[in-house]
Design a protein around this motif. Structure first.
Motif, mmCIF file in Angstrom:
data_model
loop_
_atom_site.group_PDB
_atom_site.id
_atom_site.type_symbol
_atom_site.label_atom_id
_atom_site.label_comp_id
_atom_site.label_asym_id
_atom_site.label_seq_id
_atom_site.Cartn_x
_atom_site.Cartn_y
_atom_site.Cartn_z
ATOM 1 N N LYS A 138 0.838 -1.205 0.000
ATOM 2 C CA LYS A 138 0.000 0.000 0.000
ATOM 3 C C LYS A 138 0.874 1.255 0.000
ATOM 4 N N GLU A 139 1.950 1.217 0.761
ATOM 5 C CA GLU A 139 2.875 2.365 0.809
ATOM 6 C C GLU A 139 3.549 2.591 -0.541
ATOM 7 N N ASP A 153 0.537 7.477 -1.695
ATOM 8 C CA ASP A 153 1.327 8.338 -0.814
ATOM 9 C C ASP A 153 0.578 8.567 0.501
ATOM 10 N N SER A 154 1.132 9.412 1.374
ATOM 11 C CA SER A 154 0.555 9.579 2.718
ATOM 12 C C SER A 154 -0.842 10.221 2.684
ATOM 13 N N LYS A 155 -1.147 10.918 1.541
ATOM 14 C CA LYS A 155 -2.482 11.516 1.421
ATOM 15 C C LYS A 155 -3.465 10.592 0.716
ATOM 16 N N GLY A 156 -3.004 9.398 0.404
ATOM 17 C CA GLY A 156 -3.906 8.459 -0.264
ATOM 18 C C GLY A 156 -3.955 8.626 -1.775
ATOM 19 N N ASN A 159 0.821 7.097 -6.108
ATOM 20 C CA ASN A 159 2.177 7.634 -6.292
ATOM 21 C C ASN A 159 2.458 7.908 -7.767
#
Lengths: 380, 92
Positions: free
Chosen positions: B44-45, B49-52, B55
């Protein structure tokens, strides 16, 4: 005299065109056919004219004009052969054929642009005979390939089939760019090199193989690793660059430099059983993306293992490299439908190909910027 | 629920049991990527990215057509579609 009577009739019945008008129509896309023999056209031919000798006109005209309603202009030294040829093309079924009054003599006298074409030597005609038989290549295309300079980044897995097939095709000058030395583990796939050259610079080893294979190809050896500081200077001298490197940083450098230099870039990459091929030429005649449009952000190192870390099937660069060489030759000759705007992926295990559409990224700062020329960036 | 096929690039295949093609139940690209990475936080990472957001080094193609850069992948996808996930390859 029979000949004179016939010519008089043809002059009256066929569509006459002046050299000035022929040049205007040619600029608008109408095909000008120079039907003189090779010995005559060697001294000069109207720029952009299609050269088909009178002897082969009926046999070859459909290669350049597949439709009977294509407008054609026929030119010889003055006008006699053009009249007969225009008549023959009418009989063949072409409905809009003009003969150029005064022929090449009038063309030159009017100061219209002329180009000279390289003629093939007897040895070249023999070596490239199978190319000469293909209408899409022919003597003209082969002479074009012999005049071209291609830079090859990497003389390894992809570089091996690329260098061999480009040399075989008679590319005039090959520039080999690689700073590595040959290791025994390279020989499982890098067929350009040999066991007795382990430890040698790859560009030196490659030069020995290529000189033995086709001594007519000129080789420029660049024993250097391409980077953002040297790429423009090294690649400035070439007509096309091929990226057979083994790391992402170099791929971005090759893309940026080729975009700045307005030369096409052939891209290929491999991983175990899989490969990618594409062609980038954002400021070429058909536009399209650059490598940064496809991958605007560099893949993290954790997802970017090299061949030495994960391995690669030895034959895989052969498959991908030969497709890359084919695309390079197509672009140099201006034939077919190149992989511009498309990414071809290959999986050897299930023998599947995918043809993926890759448009230009309208926000790409490298190739779509309206600002002044973008700069070379570090390979990131 | 409709079924989609995801073509998995080699470098993230270890997260999906080594398979090069997987079938997922999803209505959108985003759901397909979510289903694919449901069992692996690491995958998933890699995909989001951290905001969903997806990437930017992950390129997605639906039946050969690109999902535009910057898309969240919320567009509906037809049943049986083939979603190719493409990551850069380095080797040469």
């Amino acid at each position: 005299m029979l000949r004179q009577e016939r010519l008089s009739r043809l002059r009256e019945s066929l569509s006459r065109i002046s050299v000035e008008e022929a040049r205007r129509k040619q600029k608008a896309g109408v095909k000008l056919i120079d039907i003189r023999d090779a010995e005559e056209t060697a001294k000069g031919s109207p720029v952009g004219a299609v050269r088909i000798s009178r002897s082969f006109l009926e046999l070859q005209i459909e290669n350049v004009a597949p439709d009977a309603d294509t407008e054609l202009m026929v030119l010889c030294a003055s006008d006699t052969r053009a009249l007969f040829a225009a008549d023959d093309l009418n009989r063949l079924g072409y409905s809009s054929v003009h003969w150029v009054d005064g022929g090449f003599q009038a063309w030159e006298a009017a100061g219209l642009p002329v180009e000279k074409h390289r003629q093939l030597s007897p040895a070249e005609k023999e070596r490239y005979a199978r190319h000469l038989s293909i209408p899409e290549v022919g003597a003209e295309g082969q002479a074009l390939l012999l005049s071209k300079k291609v830079a090859l980044v990497g003389a390894g897995g992809l570089g091996s089939p690329l260098a061999f097939y480009l040399a075989a095709a008679g590319i005039g000058t090959l520039g080999l760019i690689d700073s590595d030395r040959l290791e025994r583990s390279n020989l499982q796939r890098q067929i350009l090199h040999t066991d007795d050259r382990i430890g040698e610079l790859k560009v030196s080893s490659a030069a020995k193989s290529l000189q033995a294979f086709n001594p007519d190809v000129a080789l420029n050896l660049h024993e250097i690793r391409l980077n953002e500081n040297n790429a423009l200077e090294i690649l400035a001298d070439y007509d096309l660059v091929i990226d057979g490197s083994d790391n992402l940083a170099t791929r971005y450098v090759v893309s940026d430099a080729s975009t700045l230099l307005s030369i096409p870039m052939i891209y290929g990459a491999i991983f175990r059983f899989e490969g990618h091929v594409s062609a980038f030429w954002p400021n070429g005649p058909s536009g399209g993306p650059c490598y940064r449009c496809l991958f605007p952000e560099k893949l993290p190192a954790s997802l970017t293992p090299s061949c030495s870390e994960v391995g690669v099937l030895g034959v895989l660069p052969g498959v991908i490299g030969t497709i890359m060489a084919t695309e390079a030759i197509k672009i140099l000759l201006g034939i077919g439908d190149p992989l511009i705007g498309r990414l071809l992926t290959y999986n050897a295990l299930d023998c599947s190909f995918h043809d993926l559409e890759v448009p230009a990224n309208p926000h790409c700062e490298q190739c779509q910027s309206n600002r002044d020329l973008p700069r070379m960036r570090a390979g990131l | 629920m409709q079924q989609l096929t995801v073509i998995v690039p080699p470098s993230i295949r270890p997260y999906v049991g080594g398979q090069s093609r997987i079938t997922v139940e999803a209505q959108t690209v985003r759901e397909a990527l979510g289903a694919m990475s449901a069992k692996s936080a690491q995958l998933k990472e890699h995909l989001f990215d951290s905001k969903g957001e997806i990437n930017r080094f992950v390129r997605i193609f639906v039946n050969g057509r690109p999902v535009p850069l910057g898309s969240r992948g919320d567009e509906a996808v037809e049943n049986g579609a083939e979603i190719a996930v493409v990551l850069a390859l380095a080797g040469g």
